[in-house]
Write an enzyme that holds these catalytic residues in place. Structure first.
Site, PDB file in Angstrom:
ATOM      1  N   TYR A 216       0.874  -1.172   0.000  1.00 10.50           N
ATOM      2  CA  TYR A 216       0.000   0.000   0.000  1.00 10.50           C
ATOM      3  C   TYR A 216       0.905   1.213   0.000  1.00 10.50           C
ATOM      4  O   TYR A 216       1.806   1.308   0.829  1.00 10.50           O
ATOM      5  CB  TYR A 216      -0.878   0.029   1.260  1.00 10.50           C
ATOM      6  CG  TYR A 216      -2.152  -0.779   1.151  1.00 10.50           C
ATOM      7  CD1 TYR A 216      -2.123  -2.143   0.895  1.00 10.50           C
ATOM      8  CD2 TYR A 216      -3.389  -0.174   1.313  1.00 10.50           C
ATOM      9  CE1 TYR A 216      -3.287  -2.888   0.801  1.00 10.50           C
ATOM     10  CE2 TYR A 216      -4.561  -0.905   1.226  1.00 10.50           C
ATOM     11  CZ  TYR A 216      -4.511  -2.254   0.972  1.00 10.50           C
ATOM     12  OH  TYR A 216      -5.661  -2.979   0.884  1.00 10.50           O
ATOM     13  N   HIS A 410     -17.831  -3.799  -2.921  1.00  5.10           N
ATOM     14  CA  HIS A 410     -16.432  -4.211  -2.939  1.00  5.10           C
ATOM     15  C   HIS A 410     -16.172  -5.429  -2.067  1.00  5.10           C
ATOM     16  O   HIS A 410     -16.469  -5.428  -0.874  1.00  5.10           O
ATOM     17  CB  HIS A 410     -15.574  -3.036  -2.446  1.00  5.10           C
ATOM     18  CG  HIS A 410     -14.105  -3.328  -2.410  1.00  5.10           C
ATOM     19  ND1 HIS A 410     -13.368  -3.574  -3.551  1.00  5.10           N
ATOM     20  CD2 HIS A 410     -13.240  -3.433  -1.386  1.00  5.10           C
ATOM     21  CE1 HIS A 410     -12.113  -3.799  -3.219  1.00  5.10           C
ATOM     22  NE2 HIS A 410     -12.000  -3.718  -1.908  1.00  5.10           N
TER      23      HIS A 410
END
Ligand SMILES: *[C@@H]1O[C@H](CO)[C@@H](O)[C@H](O)[C@H]1NC(C)=O
Ligand SMILES: *[C@@H]1O[C@H](CO)[C@@H](O)[C@H](O)[C@H]1NC(C)=O
Ligand SMILES: *[C@@H]1O[C@H](CO)[C@@H](O)[C@H](O)[C@H]1NC(C)=O
Ligand SMILES: *[C@@H]1O[C@H](CO)[C@@H](O)[C@H](O)[C@H]1NC(C)=O
Ligand SMILES: *[C@@H]1O[C@H](CO)[C@@H](O)[C@H](O)[C@H]1NC(C)=O
Ligand SMILES: *[C@@H]1O[C@H](CO)[C@@H](O)[C@H](O)[C@H]1NC(C)=O
Ligand SMILES: *[C@@H]1O[C@H](CO)[C@@H](O)[C@H](O)[C@H]1NC(C)=O
Ligand SMILES: *[C@@H]1O[C@H](CO)[C@@H](O)[C@H](O)[C@H]1NC(C)=O
Ligand SMILES: *[C@@H]1O[C@H](CO)[C@@H](O)[C@H](O)[C@H]1NC(C)=O
Length: 616
Positions: A216, A410
């Site tokens: 990330y 999602h």
């Protein structure tokens, strides 16, 4: 600057007059591009197969126009999950004599070859062949009641399958050129044509990926405006398929400096460093998580451009200089060294302000924090659900409520079906969005055909159905990597509410931990995962390791885990704003009228009645 005009078209409201005539001939309008096409897509990589379609809501019918670079046959069809087996297809074309042929076929289960349907439910309107191209225009009702051989057209994801060959007639052995492309056929789609005032802002990042499965990365970007503008389109751009393939999602946040502090002083420096890893929000006091809490855009695998309807826009530079923070989740499953990945978030914005400011709200399960998402191995239909509690909506929604314009559901690779539920007092309203054929690699913001009002006191819940067999017999836990799971819905709504964008729940009760057989769990920064801290005998294990080695996944336990998750109260964490954390209990409302799902057709009823009659 562009010399253009914004024109937005909502699909599905306009119906071209349909001519039920089996003719062939010249149709110059098509070639000159005059048709009011609203949905269009090129299905094959070489640009040889183009399709345009239009939804007639009055007749509940979809009209397809297909143009293919061939003098032979054209195959087109609908399938679930891209499978040829069970697909509903048509094969048509134009013979050298000019005669147009066209028939409704299906591919029987377990087969690859099409068989002509006894009931011909696709209708040819017109067809012709010219300049080595074949054009066919045909249509299909959403429901045909030929349940065995046709697939209903619903709000669920369908795969458009396509094929063509060099010769006419039904292909005898196999389709020469073929493929599939996922699509929500019935969704509204807006398009931006240009206006004078439209400008472009790109955030481009190239990152040399670390040699690890999940990275990330967060960095800061100064926006190009100093006065209020509206972003009207977000478009994810990947220079190559390799770039696309290594990016799982990105989140774009607005960063807000504390009152009286120059944003430049806080974000200016970091915006020039290229960013840094930001795997989780555990780092208290970090710039990213202290100041950049308002989500403004989400891209996830397979996502396409998001174009807003013309009465709404995402504000930018509302109070002068502004910074955005981009968080990208990169995948490098095979730990390839020296992999440089580039992507661009392209934004179109305008100074011609629209009527309403958009905000984003994420509703579902909180990840990580508690082992709330804990899925059995080899489960084909395990359900979890995350809530934005009535107490939360009461605390942060204005009295007049908000209006939802779009939503994206999602989950990660085990996701199989998604629904966003909406409760008001003792009623369940129709699902905001839903997809029973969910493909986690095709995540789209879905524009609602009718905006939905959400009032203070309403509950929103995201329900996720998982098939964990894809994980090869492993337990699955909630988390940030692609193999871990999430369950949430991102909602675009107006009018925007300041504060952070998350209303998510988790199960924290002692009963739940007891059921799992663990005492406590804490974030382990080295392992980038939650690990068990007590009892001592399991200390240091991740939930997946624990689930794989120590949990007896018998049927009774699977069932109990499921029931507990659905029926016991969660803690719903409300959007925080600056007033601090507010939490409320939430669970799936019981003893209320549940929404039974969209009314599909009378077919099964007619069939059932038929059977009843024959019995009596
Ligand atoms: C079909 O074509 C014939 C011959 O061109 C024409 O007379 C007729 O009106 C057409 N029908 C429709 C429904 O357009
Ligand atoms: C399809 O083609 C026909 C014939 O050219 C045209 O009249 C119609 O508008 C087209 N419809 C769509 C949905 O593209
Ligand atoms: C059609 O295809 C043939 C054979 O490939 C080619 O010779 C011809 O030039 C093409 N015609 C047009 C109009 O493209
Ligand atoms: C084909 O298989 C699917 C899924 O396995 C099943 O739901 C469907 O009823 C089958 N269709 C026929 C005609 O056997
Ligand atoms: C933004 O990026 C796209 C894709 O790389 C490019 O085509 C476009 O020219 C860029 N626009 C600006 C303003 O840099
Ligand atoms: C990666 O790049 C570095 C620096 O360019 C180079 O020294 C190294 O050999 C490369 N490694 C691989 C596996 O290509
Ligand atoms: C499951 O196993 C197959 C075959 O070994 C492998 O290709 C696949 O990547 C595995 N899936 C996961 C999610 O690890
Ligand atoms: C999951 O399924 C695989 C393949 O059928 C099997 O080998 C494995 O033992 C199963 N694992 C569990 C935990 O049920
Ligand atoms: C779990 O941790 C919390 C806070 O760290 C502590 O108060 C509690 O006693 C712990 N519970 C158990 C069963 O270890």
């Amino acid at each position: 600057m562009y010399r253009i005009q914004v024109k937005i078209i909502i699909i599905g409201l306009v119906l071209a007059s349909v001519q039920f005539n089996f003719t062939s001939g010249n149709h110059d309008d098509f070639d000159k591009g005059k048709n009011p096409y609203q949905h269009q897509q090129t299905l094959d990589p070489n640009g040889a197969y183009k399709i345009e379609w239009e939804v007639n809501w009055k007749e509940k019918r979809v009209i397809f126009n297909v143009t293919v670079e061939t003098k032979g046959y054209v195959g087109f069809g609908l399938s679930k999950k891209g499978k040829m087996s069970g697909a509903d297809i048509v094969i048509g074309g134009v013979e050298p004599s000019g005669r147009v042929y066209f028939s409704d076929y299906h591919v029987p289960n377990g087969s690859r070859l099409p068989i002509k349907d006894a009931s011909q439910d696709w209708i040819l309107h017109t067809g012709w062949e010219r300049n080595n191209h074949t054009f066919l225009s045909f249509s299909r009702k959403f429901e045909t009641c030929d349940e065995e051989n046709d697939l209903p057209i619903t709000n669920d994801l369908l795969t458009l399958i396509w094929a063509y060959g060099e010769v006419d007639g039904q292909p005898q052995y196999h389709f020469q050129n073929r493929g599939g492309s996922d699509v929500y056929l019935l969704d509204a789609i807006y398009s931006t044509k240009a206006v004078d005032s439209i400008q472009e802002f790109n955030i481009t990042r190239t990152l040399l990926l670390p040699e690890k499965e999940t990275t990330y990365w967060c960095d800061f970007h100064k926006v190009p405006t100093k006065t209020k503008h509206h972003i009207i389109e977000f478009n994810p751009i990947f220079p190559t398929e390799q770039d696309r393939g290594h990016i799982h999602h990105y989140l774009l946040f607005r960063c807000v400096a504390p009152k009286g502090v120059d944003p430049e002083a806080i974000f200016g420096g970091p915006s020039r460093t290229g960013g840094r890893e930001c795997y989780v929000q555990v780092e208290q006091g970090s710039l990213e998580w202290n100041y950049c809490n308002e989500l403004i855009y989400v891209y996830a695998v397979g996502g396409k451009a998001v174009v807003f309807p013309e009465h709404v826009g995402m504000p930018m530079s509302e109070s002068g200089t502004e910074y955005f923070m981009l968080q990208i989740h990169y995948d490098n499953i095979n730990r390839i060294p020296n992999l440089s990945i580039t992507s661009t978030v392209q934004m179109h914005y305008t100074s011609e302000l629209r009527e309403h400011d958009l905000g984003v709200l994420s509703v579902g399960e909180w990840v990580p924090g508690s082992p709330s998402i804990f899925l059995p191995p080899n489960a084909t239909d395990h359900v979890i659900i995350g809530h934005c509690a009535p107490g939360c909506t009461q605390s942060f929604l204005p009295p007049e409520g908000i209006n939802v314009v779009a939503a994206l559901t999602h989950s990660h690779i085990s996701g199989k079906g998604m629904r966003t539920l909406h409760f008001r007092e003792d009623t369940e309203l129709p699902w905001l969005v839903y997809d029973d054929n969910y493909n986690p690699n095709y995540q789209q913001f879905r524009m609602l055909r009718e905006e939905r009002k959400v009032l203070p006191g309403d509950q929103l819940s995201t329900r996720c159905l998982y098939d964990t067999t894809i994980m090869n017999g492993s337990t699955v836990a909630g988390g940030f990597s692609t193999r871990q799971e999430m369950c949430d819905t991102m909602i675009y709504y107006y009018n925007r509410i300041l504060g952070n964008s998350f209303c998510l729940s988790q199960i924290r009760s002692r009963e739940y931990y007891n059921l799992l057989g663990i005492g406590n769990i804490t974030w382990n920064d080295q392992r980038k995962d939650l690990t068990i801290s007590s009892p001592q005998q399991f200390a240091g294990l991740t939930m997946v390791e624990y689930g794989n080695e120590f949990v007896d996944w018998n049927i009774a336990f699977r069932k109990e885990l499921q029931m507990h998750h659905l029926n016991q109260p969660h803690v719903s964490i409300c959007p925080a704003s600056l007033s601090g954390k507010i939490e409320h209990p939430a669970s799936l409302p019981r003893n209320i009228a549940r929404y039974a799902g969209p009314i599909r057709s009378q077919c099964s009823q007619i069939k059932k009645m038929g059977r009843g009659w024959s019995r009596s």
